[in-house]
Scaffold this active site. Structure first.
Site, PDB file in Angstrom:
ATOM      1  N   ASP A 122       0.879  -1.158   0.000  1.00  0.00           N
ATOM      2  CA  ASP A 122       0.000   0.000   0.000  1.00  0.00           C
ATOM      3  C   ASP A 122       0.924   1.217   0.000  1.00  0.00           C
ATOM      4  OD1 ASP A 122      -1.455   2.215   0.709  1.00  0.00           O
ATOM      5  OD2 ASP A 122      -2.774   1.125   2.080  1.00  0.00           O
TER       6      ASP A 122
ATOM      7  N   LYS B  80       4.809   5.227 -20.879  1.00  0.00           N
ATOM      8  CA  LYS B  80       4.006   6.383 -21.192  1.00  0.00           C
ATOM      9  C   LYS B  80       2.595   6.218 -20.604  1.00  0.00           C
ATOM     10  CE  LYS B  80       1.746   6.009 -25.549  1.00  0.00           C
ATOM     11  NZ  LYS B  80       0.957   4.829 -25.505  1.00  0.00           N
TER      12      LYS B  80
ATOM     13  N   HIS C  84       7.706   1.629 -27.118  1.00  0.00           N
ATOM     14  CA  HIS C  84       7.943   0.253 -27.575  1.00  0.00           C
ATOM     15  C   HIS C  84       8.137   0.180 -29.087  1.00  0.00           C
ATOM     16  CE1 HIS C  84       3.603   0.198 -28.365  1.00  0.00           C
ATOM     17  NE2 HIS C  84       3.785  -0.880 -29.080  1.00  0.00           N
TER      18      HIS C  84
ATOM     19  N   LYS D 264      10.820  -2.406 -31.910  1.00  0.00           N
ATOM     20  CA  LYS D 264      10.364  -3.305 -32.977  1.00  0.00           C
ATOM     21  C   LYS D 264      11.521  -3.562 -33.941  1.00  0.00           C
ATOM     22  CE  LYS D 264       5.516  -1.844 -32.834  1.00  0.00           C
ATOM     23  NZ  LYS D 264       4.697  -3.014 -32.531  1.00  0.00           N
TER      24      LYS D 264
ATOM     25  N   GLU E 120      -4.900   0.655 -36.617  1.00  0.00           N
ATOM     26  CA  GLU E 120      -5.246  -0.505 -35.778  1.00  0.00           C
ATOM     27  C   GLU E 120      -6.677  -0.922 -36.055  1.00  0.00           C
ATOM     28  OE1 GLU E 120      -3.647  -0.315 -31.597  1.00  0.00           O
ATOM     29  OE2 GLU E 120      -3.946   1.800 -32.019  1.00  0.00           O
TER      30      GLU E 120
ATOM     31  N   ASP F 159      -1.748   9.686 -27.462  1.00  0.00           N
ATOM     32  CA  ASP F 159      -1.469   8.256 -27.290  1.00  0.00           C
ATOM     33  C   ASP F 159      -0.491   7.723 -28.340  1.00  0.00           C
ATOM     34  OD1 ASP F 159      -2.049   5.674 -26.053  1.00  0.00           O
ATOM     35  OD2 ASP F 159      -3.148   5.166 -27.880  1.00  0.00           O
TER      36      ASP F 159
ATOM     37  N   HIS G 136       4.984   7.492 -30.733  1.00  0.00           N
ATOM     38  CA  HIS G 136       5.352   6.514 -31.758  1.00  0.00           C
ATOM     39  C   HIS G 136       5.543   7.134 -33.154  1.00  0.00           C
ATOM     40  CE1 HIS G 136       4.344   3.886 -28.569  1.00  0.00           C
ATOM     41  NE2 HIS G 136       3.063   3.756 -28.815  1.00  0.00           N
TER      42      HIS G 136
ATOM     43  N   LYS H 153      -7.764   4.126 -34.577  1.00  0.00           N
ATOM     44  CA  LYS H 153      -8.273   2.853 -34.079  1.00  0.00           C
ATOM     45  C   LYS H 153      -9.500   2.471 -34.892  1.00  0.00           C
ATOM     46  CE  LYS H 153      -6.452   3.035 -29.420  1.00  0.00           C
ATOM     47  NZ  LYS H 153      -5.372   2.056 -29.589  1.00  0.00           N
TER      48      LYS H 153
HETATM   49  C1  BG6 Z   1       0.315   1.916 -27.337  1.00  0.00           C
HETATM   50  C2  BG6 Z   1      -0.959   2.705 -27.307  1.00  0.00           C
HETATM   51  O1  BG6 Z   1       1.406   2.723 -27.000  1.00  0.00           O
HETATM   52  O2  BG6 Z   1       0.516   1.399 -28.639  1.00  0.00           O
HETATM   53  C3  BG6 Z   1      -2.125   1.838 -27.716  1.00  0.00           C
HETATM   54  O3  BG6 Z   1      -1.174   3.213 -26.000  1.00  0.00           O
HETATM   55  C4  BG6 Z   1      -1.863   1.187 -29.045  1.00  0.00           C
HETATM   56  O4  BG6 Z   1      -3.327   2.600 -27.753  1.00  0.00           O
HETATM   57  C5  BG6 Z   1      -0.506   0.506 -29.058  1.00  0.00           C
HETATM   58  O5  BG6 Z   1      -2.878   0.234 -29.272  1.00  0.00           O
HETATM   59  C6  BG6 Z   1      -0.147   0.029 -30.449  1.00  0.00           C
HETATM   60  O6  BG6 Z   1       0.999  -0.773 -30.368  1.00  0.00           O
HETATM   61  P1  BG6 Z   1       1.278  -1.899 -31.445  1.00  0.00           P
HETATM   62  O7  BG6 Z   1       2.635  -2.405 -31.084  1.00  0.00           O
HETATM   63  O8  BG6 Z   1       0.189  -2.916 -31.294  1.00  0.00           O
HETATM   64  O9  BG6 Z   1       1.232  -1.225 -32.769  1.00  0.00           O
END
Ligand code: BG6
Length: 503
Positions: free
Chosen positions: A101, A161, A191, A195, A229, A248, A253, A352
């Site tokens: 906690d 993030k 991330h 890749k 996506e 986001d 990215h 999305k």
């Molecule tokens: C994340 C976002 O950083 O990246 C998500 O917060 C998104 O909203 C995701 O879906 C996409 O990652 P990837 O690797 O699936 O393209």
């Protein structure tokens, strides 16, 4: 070798011992991404022999309970073909869990005790603190760690993030963490940088010579970066509705991808050199005025529709708030104001619930300067290099060729295809596998430096402000399509169109 010139490769030395503490240890990110990634690296024999993984969360589970949770997560998120009993048991044997906690000092002392256990004989332990929790907790957790006296010069903190929701709040988070950790100890995850195909972009540009003479406004007409996506917001509506697609995806990215395309060659690919060059690109982005935002950006939001033949609800129904003004799609026409790229538009687009999941960079070259085959039949198209990030990884170069046959010349577009899956017959590791090992090894090259994050916010912020001031709702697009029609108009206005890949 001095740490600045030391190779930034995956072969850098491992510490003998690492304590990898994950705050949010029972959360979705930890169970879905981090622990499976650590499993894969452990299976490949890449974790230090004495590597402990300490999950910290409010969930009332002991070590055994945590092992059960992680065992289930591995069987869900790791391909059955990659699950090996001995490797699973080895990873589970490294696990501990502390129910903590945040407001309870005694709980924190338990963590201090666990981390200092065996400190004497192992004074070279690398302590990693992974903050997979709400950003509002980043500062308070770092303060507690400082009070526990577990942050030494070898310690590292990893931040997920969102790092802030605007420039001021990003600075506040960075300041709070920076009071305890030096900048070189802070690993900010994007991330996308982990890749394989994104790292390969650097290799393609800088380990080969053929592209470099073409890579500028002399021969490049424009660049398109798409991250589309099929998924909606799912369980993350609470976070997403506060963020939206610009915060986001674009602030991090897409801008990072843009940087890797546009950056100058560094003196060599090293720890800080790539980050230095990416920063220069962010600083060279043409600032957006209110009029630029109105003209050069498109906000969209999905209504209900069909994705992959399946009916899906509208965004507002998915999050249960008809008054939400959050965007799920963004398209932007950006410019990099420097010698190399002056006058070359960079079109960014992400959304999305689009018609398919595809991430790619398309570099569209100029048309030949003169019609060399004035009497030829058939069709020609400008050369295009598609850098395929996902789902398929590879490259495709579109050329014009002569269609075989007698009786004059007939032109036809053809493509040169490089598929990594075919060229390299091996499993492509997930982004987190590379990134987590870089943290363990202390290699920050693929992480965002503070100045990069803040430069990205500086560019994005006028867009957010203008959108907010305008009070306009995002333009609707049916789920399962390529976004609002205005995104097409953004390019048509310039005599161009989005290049869709037949992946
Ligand atoms: C994340 C976002 O950083 O990246 C998500 O917060 C998104 O909203 C995701 O879906 C996409 O990652 P990837 O690797 O699936 O393209």
């Amino acid at each position: 070798m001095d740490p600045v010139t030391a190779p930034a490769s995956a072969t850098a030395a491992l510490p003998e011992r690492c304590d990898f503490t994950v705050f949010g240890g029972t959360g979705d990110l930890a169970l879905r991404q981090l622990l499976p990634a650590l499993y894969h690296r452990d299976r490949e024999g890449q974790l230090p022999a004495e590597h402990r993984i300490i999950g910290v969360s409010r969930t009332p589970v002991d070590d055994d309970g945590y092992r059960t949770l992680v065992r289930e997560a591995l069987s869900t998120y790791v391909d059955a073909a990659d699950l090996e009993d001995a490797a699973v048991e080895r990873l589970l044997g490294r696990l501990h869990h502390l129910t903590l906690d945040a407001h309870e000092p005694d709980d924190w002392h338990l963590l201090g005790g666990l981390l200092k256990l065996g400190d004497e004989p192992h004074h070279d332990t690398v302590r990693v603190f992974y903050l997979a929790v709400a950003p509002s907790l980043f500062g308070p957790i770092c303060d507690r760690l400082d009070q526990l006296d577990v942050v030494d010069a070898r310690a590292r903190v990893v931040m997920e993030k969102p790092i802030g929701h605007d420039l001021d709040s990003a600075r506040a988070v960075n300041d709070a963490v920076g009071r305890v950790f030096e900048e070189q100890q802070v690993f900010r995850i994007d991330h996308y940088l982990g890749k394989e195909s994104v790292q390969n972009l650097l290799v393609t540009r800088f380990a080969n010579t053929f592209l470099e003479p073409l890579w500028s406004s002399h021969w490049v007409d424009h660049v398109q970066i798409t991250v589309a996506e099929e998924l909606g917001v799912g369980e993350r509506g609470g976070y997403y509705d506060q963020a939206g697609a610009l915060r986001d995806m674009v602030q991090n990215h897409l801008l990072q991808l843009l940087c890797l395309v546009a950056m100058e060659p560094p003196t060599y690919v090293g720890r800080e050199t790539v980050r230095d060059e990416k920063l220069k690109v962010l600083q060279a982005l043409k600032p957006m005025t209110g009029a630029d935002v109105d003209r050069d950006t498109v906000r969209g939001r999905y209504t209900d529709g069909l994705v992959d033949g399946r009916a899906v609800p509208a965004y507002v129904d998915e999050i249960g708030d008809p008054d939400s003004t959050t965007e799920t799609f963004v398209a932007i026409r950006a410019e990099v104001q420097n010698w190399r790229w002056a006058g070359v538009p960079f079109y960014l687009r992400t959304g999305k619930r689009m018609d398919r999941r595809v991430s790619e960079i398309v570099v569209v070259f100029k048309e030949p300067p003169h019609p060399m085959f004035p009497h030829a039949e058939g069709t020609t198209a400008a050369n295009r290099l598609h850098i395929l990030v996902q789902p398929d990884e590879g490259m495709r170069l579109h050329l014009t060729a002569k269609e075989p046959g007698p009786g004059g010349i007939r032109l036809r577009p053809v493509s040169l295809d490089l598929s990594y899956a075919t060229a390299f017959d091996q499993r492509s590791p997930d982004a987190y596998e590379r990134l987590l090992m870089d943290v363990v090894r202390g290699n920050p090259q693929l992480f965002m430096r503070r100045d990069e994050v803040e430069a990205a916010w500086s560019w994005v912020e006028p867009i957010l402000e203008r959108w907010q001031a305008s009070g306009r709702r995002p333009r609707p697009y049916p789920a399962g399509t390529s976004g609002p029609t205005a995104a097409g108009t953004l390019l048509e206005r310039d005599g161009r169109s989005w290049q869709e890949t037949d992946q």
